[in-house]
Design a protein around this motif. Structure first.
Motif, PDB file in Angstrom:
ATOM      1  N   MET B   1     -65.034  87.028 138.370  1.00  0.00           N
ATOM      2  CA  MET B   1     -63.676  86.506 138.253  1.00  0.00           C
ATOM      3  C   MET B   1     -63.061  86.985 136.950  1.00  0.00           C
ATOM      4  O   MET B   1     -63.699  86.992 135.910  1.00  0.00           O
ATOM      5  CB  MET B   1     -63.743  84.987 138.252  1.00  0.00           C
ATOM      6  CG  MET B   1     -62.523  84.369 138.864  1.00  0.00           C
ATOM      7  SD  MET B   1     -62.719  82.602 138.979  1.00  0.00           S
ATOM      8  CE  MET B   1     -61.023  82.098 138.810  1.00  0.00           C
ATOM      9  N   LYS B   2     -61.823  87.414 137.044  1.00  0.00           N
ATOM     10  CA  LYS B   2     -61.190  87.995 135.854  1.00  0.00           C
ATOM     11  C   LYS B   2     -60.492  86.923 135.027  1.00  0.00           C
ATOM     12  O   LYS B   2     -60.137  85.865 135.523  1.00  0.00           O
ATOM     13  CB  LYS B   2     -60.172  89.050 136.286  1.00  0.00           C
ATOM     14  CG  LYS B   2     -60.793  90.157 137.115  1.00  0.00           C
ATOM     15  CD  LYS B   2     -59.917  91.399 137.083  1.00  0.00           C
ATOM     16  CE  LYS B   2     -60.472  92.503 137.953  1.00  0.00           C
ATOM     17  NZ  LYS B   2     -60.331  92.240 139.403  1.00  0.00           N
ATOM     18  N   ASP B   5     -57.266  85.584 136.222  1.00  0.00           N
ATOM     19  CA  ASP B   5     -57.412  84.646 137.341  1.00  0.00           C
ATOM     20  C   ASP B   5     -57.663  83.231 136.834  1.00  0.00           C
ATOM     21  O   ASP B   5     -57.148  82.266 137.388  1.00  0.00           O
ATOM     22  CB  ASP B   5     -58.581  85.073 138.237  1.00  0.00           C
ATOM     23  CG  ASP B   5     -58.240  86.325 139.041  1.00  0.00           C
ATOM     24  OD1 ASP B   5     -57.073  86.471 139.414  1.00  0.00           O
ATOM     25  OD2 ASP B   5     -59.153  87.132 139.272  1.00  0.00           O
ATOM     26  N   LEU B   9     -55.346  80.082 137.502  1.00  0.00           N
ATOM     27  CA  LEU B   9     -55.951  78.882 138.084  1.00  0.00           C
ATOM     28  C   LEU B   9     -55.624  77.649 137.243  1.00  0.00           C
ATOM     29  O   LEU B   9     -55.225  76.603 137.763  1.00  0.00           O
ATOM     30  CB  LEU B   9     -57.466  79.092 138.105  1.00  0.00           C
ATOM     31  CG  LEU B   9     -58.277  78.458 139.221  1.00  0.00           C
ATOM     32  CD1 LEU B   9     -57.751  78.913 140.566  1.00  0.00           C
ATOM     33  CD2 LEU B   9     -59.738  78.837 139.069  1.00  0.00           C
ATOM     34  N   GLY B 316     -68.975  81.028 146.654  1.00  0.00           N
ATOM     35  CA  GLY B 316     -69.444  82.079 145.759  1.00  0.00           C
ATOM     36  C   GLY B 316     -69.125  81.932 144.287  1.00  0.00           C
ATOM     37  O   GLY B 316     -69.357  82.863 143.515  1.00  0.00           O
ATOM     38  N   ALA B 317     -68.583  80.784 143.860  1.00  0.00           N
ATOM     39  CA  ALA B 317     -68.334  80.612 142.433  1.00  0.00           C
ATOM     40  C   ALA B 317     -69.650  80.409 141.704  1.00  0.00           C
ATOM     41  O   ALA B 317     -70.501  79.649 142.162  1.00  0.00           O
ATOM     42  CB  ALA B 317     -67.423  79.411 142.191  1.00  0.00           C
ATOM     43  N   THR B 318     -69.826  81.090 140.586  1.00  0.00           N
ATOM     44  CA  THR B 318     -71.030  80.875 139.777  1.00  0.00           C
ATOM     45  C   THR B 318     -70.786  79.699 138.840  1.00  0.00           C
ATOM     46  O   THR B 318     -69.663  79.224 138.706  1.00  0.00           O
ATOM     47  CB  THR B 318     -71.329  82.118 138.918  1.00  0.00           C
ATOM     48  OG1 THR B 318     -70.214  82.340 138.061  1.00  0.00           O
ATOM     49  CG2 THR B 318     -71.544  83.345 139.774  1.00  0.00           C
ATOM     50  N   ARG B 320     -70.812  79.891 135.737  1.00  0.00           N
ATOM     51  CA  ARG B 320     -69.927  80.434 134.707  1.00  0.00           C
ATOM     52  C   ARG B 320     -68.467  80.344 135.164  1.00  0.00           C
ATOM     53  O   ARG B 320     -67.587  79.976 134.378  1.00  0.00           O
ATOM     54  CB  ARG B 320     -70.329  81.887 134.456  1.00  0.00           C
ATOM     55  CG  ARG B 320     -69.703  82.502 133.252  1.00  0.00           C
ATOM     56  CD  ARG B 320     -70.156  83.963 133.120  1.00  0.00           C
ATOM     57  NE  ARG B 320     -69.100  84.749 132.522  1.00  0.00           N
ATOM     58  CZ  ARG B 320     -68.099  85.280 133.187  1.00  0.00           C
ATOM     59  NH1 ARG B 320     -68.013  85.135 134.501  1.00  0.00           N
ATOM     60  NH2 ARG B 320     -67.167  85.957 132.554  1.00  0.00           N
ATOM     61  N   ASP B 321     -68.230  80.680 136.441  1.00  0.00           N
ATOM     62  CA  ASP B 321     -66.862  80.610 136.975  1.00  0.00           C
ATOM     63  C   ASP B 321     -66.294  79.202 136.838  1.00  0.00           C
ATOM     64  O   ASP B 321     -65.147  79.013 136.438  1.00  0.00           O
ATOM     65  CB  ASP B 321     -66.834  81.010 138.457  1.00  0.00           C
ATOM     66  CG  ASP B 321     -67.048  82.507 138.653  1.00  0.00           C
ATOM     67  OD1 ASP B 321     -66.690  83.276 137.742  1.00  0.00           O
ATOM     68  OD2 ASP B 321     -67.580  82.896 139.715  1.00  0.00           O
ATOM     69  N   ILE B 322     -67.116  78.213 137.206  1.00  0.00           N
ATOM     70  CA  ILE B 322     -66.660  76.820 137.154  1.00  0.00           C
ATOM     71  C   ILE B 322     -66.481  76.385 135.700  1.00  0.00           C
ATOM     72  O   ILE B 322     -65.480  75.763 135.343  1.00  0.00           O
ATOM     73  CB  ILE B 322     -67.668  75.895 137.869  1.00  0.00           C
ATOM     74  CG1 ILE B 322     -67.878  76.336 139.319  1.00  0.00           C
ATOM     75  CG2 ILE B 322     -67.212  74.444 137.802  1.00  0.00           C
ATOM     76  CD1 ILE B 322     -66.667  76.199 140.207  1.00  0.00           C
ATOM     77  N   GLN B 325     -63.364  77.873 134.407  1.00  0.00           N
ATOM     78  CA  GLN B 325     -62.184  77.281 135.028  1.00  0.00           C
ATOM     79  C   GLN B 325     -61.763  76.020 134.279  1.00  0.00           C
ATOM     80  O   GLN B 325     -60.598  75.858 133.912  1.00  0.00           O
ATOM     81  CB  GLN B 325     -62.469  76.950 136.494  1.00  0.00           C
ATOM     82  CG  GLN B 325     -61.275  76.288 137.174  1.00  0.00           C
ATOM     83  CD  GLN B 325     -61.601  75.823 138.590  1.00  0.00           C
ATOM     84  OE1 GLN B 325     -62.585  76.249 139.183  1.00  0.00           O
ATOM     85  NE2 GLN B 325     -60.761  74.948 139.107  1.00  0.00           N
TER      86      GLN B 325
END
Ligand SMILES: Nc1ncnc2c1ncn2[C@@H]1O[C@H](COP(=O)(O)OP(=O)(O)OP(=O)(O)O)[C@@H](O)[C@H]1O
Ligand SMILES: [Mg+2]
Lengths: 231, 402
Positions: B1-2, B5, B9, B316-318, B320-322, B325
């Motif tokens: 995820m960039k 993004d 979000l 598919g969110a890792t 790290r993504d969460i 966010q």
């Protein structure tokens, strides 16, 4: 031991809880599923169907045993690698749809692509394309609460398919739909399986739906009690 | 995820929950806004003070009778008040080579009357060197001369307020003013100077020769001596010379205090620095409170969005993504709050400067930068724990959460 199956479970066991209140949700599961199969999973409530689906879908890890997905041993993978597998190889469809309530159908469908690192333009194009394929082209800007149950489930299926996964996991996908809509969704699944070669694993309580599958697995008390291939 | 993004979000989520976002930001907003406004006011006040002190003249040296133990501003004259006389002024003129001008000062208030108009004004007795030392000029007419001082002539140069109040539109030059009963001929009008530190009206003053003033107030003492060093570099040398010369005249006792503009300004600065430190403490507390508010709301938000977290993980969110966010959301919340706070402080400053035109609040760029930096850091610091909780949610439990 090498396997050329899509899914290979060997002696998988899942235990919930610790100490005296342990629940053996699954034990002694040995299972092979090949590319392109349509498998129905049946069994009484609490028998471990969802637990099995979660393990196959890499949302959960087995307590014991081995799980190879496309010949990769998933048990030892890190969170990031599992997330990547969920993103690329697996599509989930849930009984409760599990859509983001405040987001449009298009945003919901695009969601997995966000985690694939695809740019916004690409996400949107692909999202619109797949919504059209699901017969939802006029509905892309609607939120889940403005859609019917069947439409919600089609949005959820579109979301599951958008990354072109090899496996579609559906846990009672028609459980919250009336029989007519359920039948529509089922024929959509069958078409995806037949025409697009998507491997389909579906949990259902409905014997009529199960009869449409090429293989039925009956689970009882955490183990496979029966595994019948039809046709 | 960039990264972009994540920003998108976070913004979407903030806008979706407008009211809650606003309430979350409120703490940071008020904290940053009020602290910046207070600091800007202090800065404005400091600049005003410095201007005021520079305005009285440059390289000014103030010599007062009496010795104060502490350096800096205080009230010289409480301990061991000693006489200071015109003789001291003359000695300094003769021997202090580092000085460019020396002038006697004596002052008092007296009733000043012209025909039927009367007002109480400040009477400053001084000499011809005064206008050279203090930054003030004569508007019309003349200041009195050395000759006027020596002969203790009853002439005066009046300030703008005195002129206005007593003469109105008439030309005061040549007219006779009654000061404490005796007549003084008006020979000049001073330039307008305005107020000093908001209290003394520099224009509500009548200047008369120091000799005449001493007779008027019936004293041979001086309130003090004002001198001017030849250059800024010579201030210390001038101080030494003054000390030497006056000590010799005062039985080798240092019964006087020498203040320079530099020492005045630096002691003011140190007072203001203490004030700034107090303000920084308040800032820290308000940011802490704001940060705890953010953490609180983020924890509630994470709980409310448990299912969303499950869904994101399932597709598919890792971790790290969460984590990012939520972390970026809390950072954005506090950054936006901080920015709005800066804006509020700016508006507040504009409004305040209408009420305080002499000392408008000054918002320095570094304060803005620091406020932005700090509010961002607060968002990160207090966002870590909620974001961590979100990231480490078990996806299955999250999906099952009602
Ligand atoms: N997180 C958990 N902690 C403890 N026990 C659990 C947990 N999740 C599931 N179980 C238990 O594991 C067993 C299998 O649950 P599972 O959800 O797989 O059943 P199921 O076959 O999907 O049932 P249903 O048809 O009602 O959906 C049940 O006895 C359940 O109570
Ligand atoms: Mg279940």
């Amino acid at each position: 031991m090498e396997s050329r199956d899509l899914i290979y479970l060997e002696n998988v066991k899942k235990v919930y809880g610790l100490g005296p209140v342990q629940v053996n949700a699954l034990y002694h599961i040995n299972l092979k599923i090949s590319f392109g199969e349509f498998v129905a999973i049946l069994g009484p409530s609490g028998s471990g169907k969802s637990t099995l689906m979660n393990i196959i879908g890499c949302l959960d890890r087995p307590t014991e045993g081995r799980y190879l997905l496309e010949n990769i041993d998933v048990s030892g993978l890190k969170d990031e690698e599992l997330a990547r597998i969920r993103n690329r190889k697996i599509g989930f469809v849930f009984q409760m749809f599990n859509l983001l309530p405040k987001h449009s159908a298009l945003d919901n469908v695009q969601l997995p692509l966000l985690y694939s690192g695809i740019d916004p333009k690409g996400r949107r194009e692909k999202g619109l394309y797949i919504l059209r394929k699901m017969g939802l082209e006029g509905r892309w800007h609607h939120r889940p609460n403005e859609l019917s149950g069947g439409e919600c489930q089609r949005v959820a299926i579109a979301r599951a398919l958008i990354t072109e996964p090899s496996i579609l996991l559906a846990d009672e996908p028609t459980g919250n739909l009336d029989s007519k809509t359920g039948a529509d969704i089922l024929s959509l699944f069958k078409r995806l399986n037949r025409e697009e070669g998507v491997t389909l694993i579906m949990v259902t309580h409905n014997p009529v739906i199960a009869n449409e599958a090429g293989r039925r697995i009956y689970i009882q008390d955490g183990t496979i009690a029966e595994d019948t291939k039809l046709s | 995820m960039k990264f972009i993004d994540f920003i998108r979000l976070a913004l979407t989520s903030i806008v979706e929950n407008r009211i809650r976002s606003f309430l979350t930001m409120l703490g940071i907003m008020i904290g940053v806004g009020s602290v910046i406004l207070l600091i800007s006011m202090t800065t404005g006040f400091r600049e005003y003070l410095v201007n005021q002190f520079m305005g009285i003249g440059t390289n000014l040296i103030i010599i007062s009778p009496g010795k104060t133990e502490t350096k800096g501003i205080g009230h010289p004259g409480f301990e061991g008040v000693q006489k200071m006389t015109i003789g001291d002024t003359i000695a300094l003129r003769r021997h202090a080579t580092a000085l460019d001008g020396v002038s006697s000062i004596t002052a008092g208030t007296a009733d000043v009357r012209y025909v039927d108009r009367e007002r109480r004004a400040m009477i400053i007795g001084t000499d011809e060197a005064f206008i050279k030392i203090i930054n003030i000029g004569v508007d019309t007419g003349n200041f009195f001369t050395a000759d006027d001082v020596d002969a203790s002539r009853r002439v005066c140069t009046i300030g703008y307020t005195v002129k206005n109040e007593l003469f109105g539109g008439r030309n005061p030059l040549g007219e006779i003013l009654k000061i404490g009963g005796s007549g003084f001929r008006v020979i000049g009008i001073m330039e307008r100077k305005g107020t000093f530190m908001g209290t003394d009206d520099f224009d509500d003053v009548v200047y008369i020769p120091v000799t005449a003033a001493q007779r008027l107030f019936n004293t041979d003492r001086l309130l003090g001596i004002r001198a001017k060093a030849r250059s800024a570099a010579m201030i210390d040398e001038a101080k030494e010379q003054v000390t030497g010369i006056l000590k010799k005249r005062h039985n080798n006792k240092e019964d006087f205090t020498i203040l320079t503009q530099g020492s005045l300004i630096s002691s003011l600065q140190s007072i203001l620095q203490t004030l700034s430190a107090v303000l920084a403490g308040i800032a820290a507390i308000s940011l802490l409170v704001g940060g705890i508010g953010i953490m609180n709301i983020m924890l509630v938000s994470v709980r409310e969005r448990t299912r969303e977290i499950g869904i994101r993980k399932a597709v598919g969110a890792t971790r790290r993504d969460i984590l990012f966010q939520f972390l970026i959301e809390s950072t954005m919340l506090s950054l936006i709050g901080g920015t709005v706070g800066i804006f509020i402080a700016f508006i507040g400053g504009v409004i305040l400067s209408r009420f305080l035109p002499q000392m408008p609040p000054v918002m320095e760029p570094w304060i803005v930068a620091l406020a932005t930096l700090f509010s961002g850091s607060v968002g990160i610091f207090f966002g870590v724990y909620p974001a961590y909780r979100a990231a480490y949610q078990d996806p299955i439990e999250a999906l099952r959460y009602e």
